[in-house]
Design an enzyme around this catalytic site. Sequence first.
Site, PDB file in Angstrom:
ATOM      1  N   LYS A 163      13.575  -2.507   5.529  1.00  0.00           N
ATOM      2  CA  LYS A 163      13.051  -2.673   4.170  1.00  0.00           C
ATOM      3  C   LYS A 163      13.743  -1.673   3.246  1.00  0.00           C
ATOM      4  CE  LYS A 163       8.569  -2.899   1.736  1.00  0.00           C
ATOM      5  NZ  LYS A 163       7.098  -2.815   1.919  1.00  0.00           N
ATOM      6  N   SER A 213       4.331  -6.848   0.405  1.00  0.00           N
ATOM      7  CA  SER A 213       5.582  -6.528  -0.248  1.00  0.00           C
ATOM      8  C   SER A 213       6.819  -6.624   0.649  1.00  0.00           C
ATOM      9  CB  SER A 213       5.513  -5.119  -0.812  1.00  0.00           C
ATOM     10  OG  SER A 213       5.403  -4.164   0.226  1.00  0.00           O
ATOM     11  N   SER A 217       1.090  -5.132   3.433  1.00  0.00           N
ATOM     12  CA  SER A 217       2.479  -5.504   3.154  1.00  0.00           C
ATOM     13  C   SER A 217       3.337  -5.819   4.375  1.00  0.00           C
ATOM     14  CB  SER A 217       3.157  -4.410   2.331  1.00  0.00           C
ATOM     15  OG  SER A 217       2.715  -4.471   1.005  1.00  0.00           O
TER      16      SER A 217
END
Lengths: 488, 98
Positions: free
Chosen positions: A80, A155, A179
């Site tokens: 990420k 997210s 997330s």
Amino acid sequence: MSDLYTLTANEASRMLQAGEISAVELTEAYIKRIDETEPSVQAFITRTTELAIKQAEQVDRQRQAGDSLSPLAGIPIALKDNLCTEGVLTTAASRILHNFVPPYSATVVNRLADAGAVFVGKANCDEFAMGSSTENSAYHVTNNPWDLSRVPGGSSGGSAAAVAACQVPLSLGSDTGGSIRQPASYCGIVGLKPTYGRVSRFGLIAYASSLDQIGPFSRDITDCALLLQAIAGHDPHDSTCLDVPVSDYLSAVRNPDIRGMKVGIPEEYFGQGVASEVASAVLAVARELEAQGAVVEHCHLPSTCYALAAYYVIAPAECSSNLARFDGVKYGLRSTELAGHIGLSEKTRGEGFGAEVKQRIMIGTYVLSAGYYDAYYRRAQQVRTLIRNEFDQAFEKYDILLTPTAPTPAFRTGEKSDPMQMKLADVCTIPVNMAGLPGISIPCGFVDGMPVGVQFIGKAFDEATLLKTAASYQLATNWHKRIASIPG
Amino acid sequence: MPLTSDEVRKVALLARLELQDDEIEKQSSALNNLLEHINVLQNADIELVSPTSHSIPVVNVLRSDSIVPSLDRSVALSNAPEARDGCFLVPRIMDGDA
């Protein structure tokens, strides 16, 4: 072999160790797969193909030399883009960090690099991990591999979509209110948020420091155990990363036996907003666990109704403080308008942050401002205690709790224009962060062609029981074996 | 009571966030929506409940006070929008000629 990219990390690792394939061969297969699917999926902000090949070559050299290697050696992985990677652009999907090249790597990144993992790129996400659809990225949206007109969740949407599209067998995300678990549910894969303090947050660009935790994405539970094993454990660089012994997660998923295990189903998690098809898919998991010898009971966590509200005080409060560091002085964007010191900061932040991030900074600043602290922040922290206490009581009776991961399957891109509606997507995952507990989402069915996930919540530092339960479920079911076919 | 535009401007100043006029409008309505939702907290029975700042009990973590290698200054400054003589360069903070 043309379809190496459909291997799980565990399968690929076995073939690498047996010398049936090389790390370069495996890496090239994934790079080709990314080339083919990325125009549709758009999971990455930055690709690091050269670095990946270099790392794979190194692993092949080491293996030839007879070095003893980690099971992750030669396995491609996506990170990420809020995880710092030394020498590799790290934007947190924000314009304010459009040019930030970290001078150091996150502890999890160093651990994976030491294990010989191969980094293929930095995955898209909501700006500073704030959002539930990855639509808040300053760069582009990411599309759900099961239906490109839908969001991958967020997210950590890029990390989830990359695994679901077989662009990588493994990826890392971060989870502050859901997330990791919510995008795992939307993309039909496995996503684990470890206990707060299980995995070092050093080098994770902070959103809400008392809630953030890094965790793995994978297609099956063995791969989840493999990646968790590599990142879990004490780190002197993060004082909240506790020195608690790390279990053998791979042995937890081997020959799982859940006979006699006590499973609680908190009824509050099946209330308003949870689609009936989702509820039935999730309850079918409970019946399967029962058939395997678990004891299933309904229970109550009455303060669940306050979790979302308390989260939207605490998380923005921490965010407003954490994001104060982005002022145009030390790194990232600096406004070119001349305006003195305070003006420079205001203009840089006004230009550099997106609407959702601004909203959370504003709400956080407001609830912490003089005169409002007791009414909002202190009260939210007291509610947090209520939520923790209820989980503690439930875990006196149960080994795990079983809930939906998200109220619905993935929604369409652009569908949730009301930010409050978007926030409801995290209603089943947020309480788990508030209590610091581990939670996992695994695929448990499909509704109208879109995957649905079930969430297991465990006792603090008892990831092994979550993994064991999930492994037992996956032995009897095939949901996790389905792979999205992506229109070219 | 909903926040007025002026109150939103004040919060933006505290947050060091320049908002354009149209943003003030949007932020006001988004903030007021969220605050309305957050108000459900007033119903929670929290008398005698102590606040939780961290979910997992953590105490102060100490280490020996020894010198270990850290980032080289030039590396630490490598992302700075402006740097000079080993320092971050910022706009003048005092008025008048120096």
